[in-house]
Write an enzyme that holds these catalytic residues in place. Structure first.
Site, PDB file in Angstrom:
ATOM      1  N   GLU A 127       0.850  -1.176   0.000  1.00  0.00           N
ATOM      2  CA  GLU A 127       0.000   0.000   0.000  1.00  0.00           C
ATOM      3  C   GLU A 127       0.895   1.239   0.000  1.00  0.00           C
ATOM      4  O   GLU A 127       1.838   1.281   0.772  1.00  0.00           O
ATOM      5  CB  GLU A 127      -0.912   0.030   1.226  1.00  0.00           C
ATOM      6  CG  GLU A 127      -1.902   1.183   1.136  1.00  0.00           C
ATOM      7  CD  GLU A 127      -2.920   1.185   2.281  1.00  0.00           C
ATOM      8  OE1 GLU A 127      -2.861   0.315   3.159  1.00  0.00           O
ATOM      9  OE2 GLU A 127      -3.766   2.080   2.259  1.00  0.00           O
ATOM     10  N   MET A 270       0.399  -2.844   8.658  1.00  0.00           N
ATOM     11  CA  MET A 270      -0.292  -2.993   7.384  1.00  0.00           C
ATOM     12  C   MET A 270      -1.186  -4.219   7.429  1.00  0.00           C
ATOM     13  O   MET A 270      -0.757  -5.290   7.818  1.00  0.00           O
ATOM     14  CB  MET A 270       0.758  -3.105   6.264  1.00  0.00           C
ATOM     15  CG  MET A 270       0.184  -3.317   4.886  1.00  0.00           C
ATOM     16  SD  MET A 270      -0.819  -1.899   4.367  1.00  0.00           S
ATOM     17  CE  MET A 270      -2.024  -2.738   3.332  1.00  0.00           C
ATOM     18  N   GLU A 305      -5.702  -3.012  12.673  1.00  0.00           N
ATOM     19  CA  GLU A 305      -5.341  -3.807  11.490  1.00  0.00           C
ATOM     20  C   GLU A 305      -6.261  -5.021  11.369  1.00  0.00           C
ATOM     21  O   GLU A 305      -6.667  -5.388  10.274  1.00  0.00           O
ATOM     22  CB  GLU A 305      -3.870  -4.237  11.547  1.00  0.00           C
ATOM     23  CG  GLU A 305      -2.866  -3.090  11.730  1.00  0.00           C
ATOM     24  CD  GLU A 305      -2.997  -1.970  10.715  1.00  0.00           C
ATOM     25  OE1 GLU A 305      -3.425  -2.233   9.578  1.00  0.00           O
ATOM     26  OE2 GLU A 305      -2.687  -0.805  11.068  1.00  0.00           O
ATOM     27  N   HIS A 308      -9.608  -4.100   9.868  1.00  0.00           N
ATOM     28  CA  HIS A 308      -9.557  -3.881   8.420  1.00  0.00           C
ATOM     29  C   HIS A 308     -10.016  -5.115   7.637  1.00  0.00           C
ATOM     30  O   HIS A 308     -10.385  -5.001   6.475  1.00  0.00           O
ATOM     31  CB  HIS A 308      -8.136  -3.537   7.979  1.00  0.00           C
ATOM     32  CG  HIS A 308      -7.829  -2.069   7.944  1.00  0.00           C
ATOM     33  ND1 HIS A 308      -8.661  -1.138   7.366  1.00  0.00           N
ATOM     34  CD2 HIS A 308      -6.747  -1.376   8.390  1.00  0.00           C
ATOM     35  CE1 HIS A 308      -8.114   0.060   7.468  1.00  0.00           C
ATOM     36  NE2 HIS A 308      -6.955  -0.048   8.094  1.00  0.00           N
TER      37      HIS A 308
END
Ligand SMILES: [Zn+2]
Length: 882
Positions: A127, A270, A305, A308
């Site tokens: 990303e 991430m 995270e 997500h």
């Protein structure tokens, strides 16, 4: 360096991809300097795209080694491959398989984007646009594909091989010293969620049974020897998984969930599908190595995270303009998780302090942009406080306007309607409009208008009519590219507090209903008349910080003290003290600049004294009440012609006055809160430590010898990092022999632990005295420092620029020069870190004229540099734009 592209990118230019990718088969043969990547893409023309279309794949610094179409080598005249693009002008207009072979050098990848090495570990960060640094690909989030990844490596160099999804095969490569693993992720995902890891890693394993009874394996991979420091992260993960089931009905979907901690990482963490990669700073914690703040942050980031997986991964963003769709929503979710796990009031105050310190400042300067920008030159520069924190506030306002039940229904509809899709903000908000029947058209301005709305509220009581009239006016300041603004929908939660501290009933004279105490403002100016108000009330406005606004209200100092002591809304109790202190600090900053005496305010001291005497308050909340506005908060309130030296002096004088006047109760609390039990990171214990350390800090602000001795003693005898760091931080502000002794001792104790040495760097960078800049420069040559590790750069140089207002803004401009020199040196190696460091100059326009000129000169030096990365060029151009 990446090749320059036809930027800027504009939201209105969005069109669907011409080609879709159904499956991606990656075969990655890891090698330190020549990793071979073979990608086989099953492509098909997009029915929605323009046909017949050429196939244009994104690349970044790539070299093509081989190319076949449906198994046959493609003649070289049929394609063009540059480092930044692979174009097939006339591909067959039917589904076909394209196999692309590239060779990349992970060891030379200092940008930490794409495939790189963190120490000896291979890892990826894709990303926003890192996948194109691995292979040619339609590298945009609305191309979602099913990935199968085969990784091969030397067995001894990389015994652990990980990728997204479930492990489907593994074994030795016959006749070689290599082995392989094959991972399959059944959920279609955009390329930015791809990840792989290879290396020598230790693993901590646990299990989680989901709400439907499936068993999920949980693994955290860390450097060998650090396994014992994963317990808190694992515990946080399991609590986050359970919470998402309970509060949002969301269950985990793969057989395994993995977290890998690496030391070289540009961001915090991430959310790659099933394989989260973390900056090790946000995984590793033990009482001896991490503070309560670290524990708290690890819990929040692990949860973020994980969350997500539904908000970002299962439903992703159509394009990068929709970044807040996943980030704002997921920050909101992690804030709610922390509020449920800890204290709701304490969490909210912490979140609002962060919002004001970062987002409000961004919103008031040259880098201001809407929650959903309409244009970008470099998307990496939009991972901002506005997209994340203001984006979360916007979701919170939807909940405040609709109420919790409708909000949950809207979220359920969003998950049901858009699962597996790349969605937009419009689609997200439409779900809430559909379940509530509300028109959210005007509300959408929160996504398109930058700037912090300013609300002026004026209340008047009419004793004869027994009415209370509240006049409210709103304006939104001009921001770059947006000279004039429309009025916004502002959910203003209010209470009218009676003399006994109880809320009076809220009934509008015109018969309109008020739901849950929330006024929905929609006009430039409007009035609300409340009837049957039997006594003059004290208004409590924007309760719980129901809208991210600047509020100016005609509330007297006496009424603020009353609210501080009696408001049923905990946030506004805190806010009342902050407002009292801010008014005083603004007056005193102006007085000191004009050569006048600072004024004393017995009322503020009384209010703080009342806090210390209130046995019903939880310690974590008391600690926040005792924390005076920071220098950056005061600068933000002043807003123009800012003199950081005067602000520092006014604040230091007030802290000392508070410590002097309240020494008795501060010492009492300090002693009362001494713990004999072993350290526990739970919220209640952390709250007691926070209050005790806040008391110590105010006492030491007086420079009295007994307080300094107390801090030195706490430093030596502490059995946990929280208390040791707090004592060291308090001592670091005092130029006394105790300080250098403690700083030397700290380094000697923890020299072999980079994350703790980072704390030592940060602390020294924050010392508000002229010698600090030279000290920071000298520390860049310290053996523990490295410009190639983002954590070290952040710990020393960002800390100097962001947490040392006085020395960064030195009157001679040397602070700006140092930061700019660092930016220019870093830019060729790691543009993302360089650009972020440069954005620490974003408030330069509010400075007094002499400093403003020096800051501008420093920025112009960046602008004049011969070759800048797109990241840094974008920040400097926006910062200097007229
Ligand atoms: Zn996120």
């Amino acid at each position: 360096m990446r090749t320059e592209e036809a930027r800027p990118v504009r939201l209105e230019d969005y069109r669907p991809p011409d080609w879709l990718v159904e499956t991606v088969e990656l075969d990655v043969s890891l090698d330190p300097t020549a990793t071979r990547v073979r990608a086989t893409l099953a492509l098909k023309p997009n029915g929605n795209g323009a046909a017949p279309a050429p196939l244009v794949l994104d690349g970044d610094a790539l070299t093509l080694a081989a190319l076949t179409l449906d198994g046959a080598p493609l003649p070289s005249e049929q394609y063009v491959a540059t480092p930044g693009r692979l174009t097939i002008a006339q591909p067959p207009q039917r589904p076909f398989r394209l196999t692309i072979e590239t060779v990349v050098d992970p060891s030379a990848n200092t940008q930490l984007s794409g495939l790189y090495r963190s120490g000896a570990i291979y890892c990826t960060q894709c990303e926003a646009e890192g996948f194109r640094r691995i292979t040619y690909f339609p590298d945009r989030p609305d191309v979602m594909a099913v990935y199968t990844t085969r990784i091969e490596a030397e067995k001894d160099a990389a015994p652990v091989l990980l990728a997204n999804g479930n492990l489907v095969d593994s074994g030795d490569v016959p006749g070689t010293s290599r082995h392989f693993a094959v991972w399959h992720d059944p959920f279609p995902k955009p390329s930015y969620l791809f990840a792989l890891v290879g290396g020598t890693l230790a693993c901590v394993e646990d299990r989680f049974r989901t709400m439907s009874g499936r068993d999920v394996t949980l693994r955290i991979y860390v450097e060998r020897g650090k396994e014992a420091r994963c317990a808190h992260a694992m515990d946080s993960l399991k609590r986050a998984m359970r919470w998402d089931e309970t509060v949002f009905g969301r269950e985990y979907d793969l057989d395994i969930f993995m977290i890998v901690a690496v030391s070289d990482f540009n961001m915090g963490a991430m959310e790659n599908k099933g394989l989260n990669i973390f900056n090790d700073k946000y995984v590793l914690a033990s009482p001896e190595t991490a503070t309560d703040v670290d524990f708290d942050r690890i819990e929040a980031i692990i949860a973020h995270e994980y969350f997500h997986n539904w908000t970002g991964n299962r439903i992703t963003c159509r394009d990068w303009f929709q970044l807040c769709l996943k980030e704002g929503l997921t920050v909101f979710r992690d804030q709610e998780f922390s509020a449920d796990e800890r204290s709701r009031a304490v969490e909210r105050i912490g979140d609002v302090r962060g919002l004001r310190a970062h987002q409000f400042v961004e919103d008031a300067g040259p880098l201001a942009h809407p929650v959903r920008p309409r244009l970008y030159h470099e998307i990496n520069n939009f991972y901002t406080a506005t997209v994340y924190e203001k984006g979360a506030e916007v979701v919170r306002m939807i909940k405040t306007l609709l109420g919790p039940e409708s909000f949950r229904k809207g979220m359920d509809l969003y998950f049901a309607r858009h699962d597996g899709q790349a969605a937009t903000i419009e689609q997200f908000v439409q779900c809430f409009a559909d379940v509530s029947g509300r028109d959210l058209g005007q509300f959408m301005l929160w996504y398109s208008q930058a700037g912090t709305p300013e609300i002026v509220a004026t209340g008047n009581y009419d004793a004869r009519g027994r009415t209370y009239r509240l006049d409210v006016a709103q304006t939104v300041p001009a921001t770059p590219g947006q000279p004039s603004k429309e009025p916004m929908v502002i959910p203003l939660a209010i209470g009218l507090v009676g003399r006994d501290g109880r809320d009076l009933p809220l009934e509008l004279a015109d018969g309109r209903a008020i739901e849950r105490g929330v006024l929905a403002l929609t006009k430039p100016a409007e009035s609300f008349v409340f009837r049957d108000v039997g006594e003059p009330p004290v208004p409590s406005l924007n309760r719980g910080f129901s809208a991210p606004i600047k509020l100016v209200a005609n509330i007297s100092a006496d009424d603020l003290r009353f609210l501080a002591a009696r408001d049923s809304d905990a946030f506004n109790r805190w806010q009342a003290v902050q407002t009292l202190a801010t008014r005083l600090l603004l007056d005193n900053t102006a007085a000191l600049r004009a050569g006048r005496q600072a004024r004393k305010d017995a009322g503020l001291i009384d209010a703080l004294g009342a806090v210390l005497a209130d046995g019903a308050l939880e310690p974590a909340f008391m600690a926040l009440m005792l924390t005076l506005p920071g220098e950056a908060d005061i600068a933000r309130e002043i807003g123009r012609d800012v003199d950081p030296d005067a602000i520092f002096a006014a604040r230091a004088a007030l802290r000392s006055a508070v410590g002097e006047a309240l020494a008795g109760p501060l010492f009492d609390h300090y002693r009362r809160l001494s713990e004999s039990a072993p350290y526990s990171p739970d919220a209640a214990s952390a709250g007691r430590r926070a209050l005790r350390n806040a008391c110590l800090d105010l006492l030491a602000a007086t420079r009295r010898a007994d307080a300094v001795a107390l801090a030195a003693r706490q430093y030596r005898s502490a059995d946990n990092m929280t208390d040791r760091m707090a004592a060291l931080s308090t001592l670091s502000f005092i130029d006394a022999p105790e300080r250098s002794a403690a700083l030397d001792d700290f380094y000697a104790r923890y020299a072999d632990d980079p994350l703790i040495v980072d704390k030592w760097f940060s602390l020294q960078a924050a010392i508000p005295e002229p010698a600090t800049l030279d000290r920071v420069k000298a520390l860049t040559a310290h053996s523990a420092f490295s410009f190639s590790n983002p954590n070290r750069v952040r710990a020393l140089i960002h800390a100097f620029a962001l947490s040392n207002q006085k020395e960064f803004n030195r009157a001679d401009g040397a602070g700006y020069d140092f930061v700019v020199d660092t930016v220019l040196a870093l830019d060729p190696k790691n543009p993302q870190v360089a650009a972020r460091l440069l954005s620490s100059l974003k408030s330069w326009r509010v400075l007094e004229p002499a400093r403003r000129a020096l800051a501008e000169k420093a920025l112009q030096r960046v602008a004049a540099a011969s070759s800048l990365s797109p990241d840094t060029a974008d920040i400097v151009q926006r910062a200097l734009a007229k």
